[in-house]
Design a protein around this motif. Sequence first.
Motif, PDB file in Angstrom:
ATOM      1  N   HIS A  87       0.819  -1.210   0.000  1.00  0.00           N
ATOM      2  CA  HIS A  87       0.000   0.000   0.000  1.00  0.00           C
ATOM      3  C   HIS A  87       0.855   1.264   0.000  1.00  0.00           C
ATOM      4  CE1 HIS A  87      -2.670  -3.133   1.605  1.00  0.00           C
ATOM      5  NE2 HIS A  87      -3.659  -2.423   1.088  1.00  0.00           N
ATOM      6  N   TYR A  88       0.247   2.339  -0.514  1.00  0.00           N
ATOM      7  CA  TYR A  88       0.803   3.674  -0.402  1.00  0.00           C
ATOM      8  C   TYR A  88       0.161   4.364   0.806  1.00  0.00           C
ATOM      9  CZ  TYR A  88       2.701   3.239  -5.126  1.00  0.00           C
ATOM     10  OH  TYR A  88       3.404   2.833  -6.228  1.00  0.00           O
ATOM     11  N   GLY A  89       0.584   5.611   1.036  1.00  0.00           N
ATOM     12  CA  GLY A  89       0.034   6.367   2.147  1.00  0.00           C
ATOM     13  C   GLY A  89      -1.436   6.730   1.955  1.00  0.00           C
ATOM     14  N   ARG A  90      -2.109   6.945   3.067  1.00  0.00           N
ATOM     15  CA  ARG A  90      -3.545   7.229   3.069  1.00  0.00           C
ATOM     16  C   ARG A  90      -3.860   8.508   2.298  1.00  0.00           C
ATOM     17  NH1 ARG A  90      -6.800  10.363   6.612  1.00  0.00           N
ATOM     18  NH2 ARG A  90      -8.980   9.694   6.621  1.00  0.00           N
ATOM     19  N   GLN A  91      -4.899   8.408   1.479  1.00  0.00           N
ATOM     20  CA  GLN A  91      -5.416   9.563   0.729  1.00  0.00           C
ATOM     21  C   GLN A  91      -6.714  10.036   1.375  1.00  0.00           C
ATOM     22  OE1 GLN A  91      -3.953  11.061  -2.050  1.00  0.00           O
ATOM     23  NE2 GLN A  91      -2.202   9.712  -1.638  1.00  0.00           N
ATOM     24  N   ARG A  92      -6.777  11.317   1.665  1.00  0.00           N
ATOM     25  CA  ARG A  92      -7.972  11.880   2.284  1.00  0.00           C
ATOM     26  C   ARG A  92      -9.060  12.162   1.238  1.00  0.00           C
ATOM     27  NH1 ARG A  92      -6.742  17.084   4.853  1.00  0.00           N
ATOM     28  NH2 ARG A  92      -8.746  16.726   5.922  1.00  0.00           N
ATOM     29  N   ALA A  93     -10.268  12.245   1.695  1.00  0.00           N
ATOM     30  CA  ALA A  93     -11.405  12.507   0.798  1.00  0.00           C
ATOM     31  C   ALA A  93     -11.587  14.007   0.607  1.00  0.00           C
ATOM     32  CB  ALA A  93     -12.670  11.878   1.358  1.00  0.00           C
ATOM     33  N   THR A  94     -10.537  14.662   0.131  1.00  0.00           N
ATOM     34  CA  THR A  94     -10.576  16.115  -0.074  1.00  0.00           C
ATOM     35  C   THR A  94     -10.879  16.499  -1.507  1.00  0.00           C
ATOM     36  OG1 THR A  94      -8.184  16.087  -0.359  1.00  0.00           O
ATOM     37  CG2 THR A  94      -9.020  16.571   1.851  1.00  0.00           C
ATOM     38  N   SER A  95     -10.885  15.536  -2.404  1.00  0.00           N
ATOM     39  CA  SER A  95     -11.247  15.813  -3.798  1.00  0.00           C
ATOM     40  C   SER A  95     -12.568  15.124  -4.103  1.00  0.00           C
ATOM     41  CB  SER A  95     -10.163  15.300  -4.747  1.00  0.00           C
ATOM     42  OG  SER A  95     -10.134  13.881  -4.752  1.00  0.00           O
ATOM     43  N   ALA A  96     -13.232  15.627  -5.129  1.00  0.00           N
ATOM     44  CA  ALA A  96     -14.525  15.053  -5.499  1.00  0.00           C
ATOM     45  C   ALA A  96     -14.391  13.597  -5.908  1.00  0.00           C
ATOM     46  CB  ALA A  96     -15.144  15.880  -6.627  1.00  0.00           C
ATOM     47  N   ALA A  97     -13.293  13.276  -6.590  1.00  0.00           N
ATOM     48  CA  ALA A  97     -13.102  11.903  -7.053  1.00  0.00           C
ATOM     49  C   ALA A  97     -12.965  10.943  -5.885  1.00  0.00           C
ATOM     50  CB  ALA A  97     -11.870  11.835  -7.959  1.00  0.00           C
TER      51      ALA A  97
END
Length: 802
Positions: A293-303
């Motif tokens: 896995h890569y680092g956590r991505q936050r839900a800050t973009s619409a996608a």
Amino acid sequence: MRRTSSFLALRAFPVLGLASLALPFPAPAFAADGADKLSTVVVTGTRVSGRQAADSVQPIDVISGEQLSNQGTSDLAGALNKLLASVSVPRPHNTVGGEAVRPLVMRGLAPDQALVLVNGKRRNAGAFLNTGGALGRGTNPIDLAAIPVSAIERVEVLRDGASARYGSDAIAGVINIILKDQSEGGGINATLGRYDDGDGTRRELQGFAGFALGESGSLTLSAEGQHNDATNRAGADITPGAQADGVYGQVTNKVGAPALESGKLAFNASYALNDAVELYSFGTWGRRDAQSHYGRQRATSAAVAAYFPDGYLPQYDPVIKDQALVFGSRGQLAGEWAYDASVDWGRNTYDPYIKSVNTRLFNETGSSPTNFHNGTYESSQWVGNLNLSRAFDVGLVEPLSVSVGLEYQAQDLEISAGDFASWYGAGAVSMPGISPLSAGDWSRHSLATYLDLEGKVTDKLTLSLAARHENYSDFGNSVSGSLSARYDFTPRIALRGSLSNGFRAPTLTQQHYSSIQSQSQDLGNGPVLVQSGTFAVDSNIARLLGAEELKAETSQSQTIGLVLRPTDNLTLTADAYRITIDDRINLSSAFPVTSAVARQYLLDNGIVSDSYQSVRYMTNAADTRTIGLDLTGEYRWRLDNGDNLKGTLTYAYNRTKVTDLAESPAILGQLGIPISLVERREVGQLTDTNPRHKLIIAGDYSISALNLDLHAALNRYGSFWVYSNTSPNLDQKFASKWTLDLSASYSWSDNWRLTVGADNLFDTRPDRTRAENNATGTFQYTSYSPLSADGAFYYASLNFAW
């Protein structure tokens, strides 16, 4: 808090008693153990038939298949790491493939500076290029994990430069894997184990069987299957993003050994047509599916919010496939010439898949895939070889052995573009796919001629001379030579030494590999997460930033060693060496290209993509000098009651110094990029990030009356440094560590055997990364450590043989 172990009973194992196996015992009436590996006939480092390891002119370690199978690890590189101090195999995690294709370091040099042979034939190169935060960055190692351990009869490890005998890559030494060749018998082995933290469960099934082919041939088949669960040693997330999402202080990432599924097959066959002609063939097939896995991505973009409203971990799933096949014939020609003619084919494929989103595609179309095929890297190789050997009586103590030969190689690299959605715009988050601009097909060929001479000049002096000329279609000619000698003062004392020069040709993967990856990089202001582009040296962007065509590495090696056999039971060796390498191939520093000046310069020259914040490429920027010492000792006893006891010691010291660095391209200064071609962290990886010391003290005791075999191994991994590009104040020294491995095997018939064991019994871990170098809190442990951060591992194996 780490979970308390449920294996307290195992930890109550009689540690002191087993550890004492490696210490001197009183001296009752012992008989010599006839099963001495030094009496093994070796085929590595010589073309003289019948040469024994004890009489070799160069240092050779012989590791039996049984020794490999008795380790608590399932892959070949990991098993060699447990048995040889001259070999180091780091345990990188979350390094964009390095965790799935683990690097093997020999004598402190690069993973691709050790040549790998199978049954004496050159193994095909891997398609994977190590670009992550692991030792051997920029190297293109051979995939040892593709070879099933159950197929191996023994491994011969030559610890000396051997380019004059074998060609490119043999700067640090040679690993020759000899496959089982049986006409009957077989075995099945099942293993189950897990780590002390309760994760990383490992399930393995191995087997082999020998069959007779008429009265003049044999066929050995081997198979392995493996299913490993992932481990997770991530620390608590202390980023501002975690605080904003309400998960501050929680473990939101996965950092550790990847989940892994693999299958491997092998065969080895031979058939004698008559007394003068024998046909042979062998091959392997393997596939591994890994998951990290890569680092956590936050839900800050619409996608991201549309598909993962709570955020997500991009999942990296490389699939590695490897196939190899050899056909050949050997025997006697008219007169006294022996011949060996073969055709060798191999192919390695690296397929990266990722689970993520493409934000630009979502913004433009309202949707995005969440599963991407990022493209394919495929490396293949054909080798044709003809070797002729004959002994001539020229008045020496023994006939002079003469070998001459031709070897033709054809290599190919194909890079295929990924799914359109994987590379469109900025591509899939964390790892964009291969764009059509980076795809292509490249090939080259080479022709080598060689000559080997070996003979006993006197009763005490043996000389070996080798010379080789190679012509490559892409970078020209290379001439290598070596002179080795051994002088036996008595049957128990010998001095050996060698002088040689060598080379390593840049692989096609190193010349043409391109990718963009999300990585934590130190660009001069501390580690930050960036999209980093690695570009081929002949690409437009690499040339604009100063890249040059790669040259072959060249080396000079000197070795001197002492062999002592004070008694029939005791053998001691000491080998000191010095290796200088010019034009070492390595990744450049990562050059930030986010400034207005750099972006405008690239745009003016046709580079319109802004999907990466840093750029790097392969270079020949460093010259190095390595000095080292290898010590080995083995003592065997056979007690009057039939019990056997063996103690072994193996110690390695090596130290590498960078003697020269190429100047940084002028364009970097003109663009205001304050980073040198090879920064101090990269220099540190060549010098001080690989431990200088490694020690293994092991003991084996077989109690014949109880059918019980006990094994103990005490391992010491030396200290090492990881340097910072930002400030020397952020450099960190990781302390040396001791671990203890124990196992016990019980046989209750000629067929059944049960083994239980513990690797790293006392749950030793590497030092934790300093807080200043772990701003997110996630990466508690460095990826450079030769000691796994996963801790103690307990296992049981059941074997049935016939």
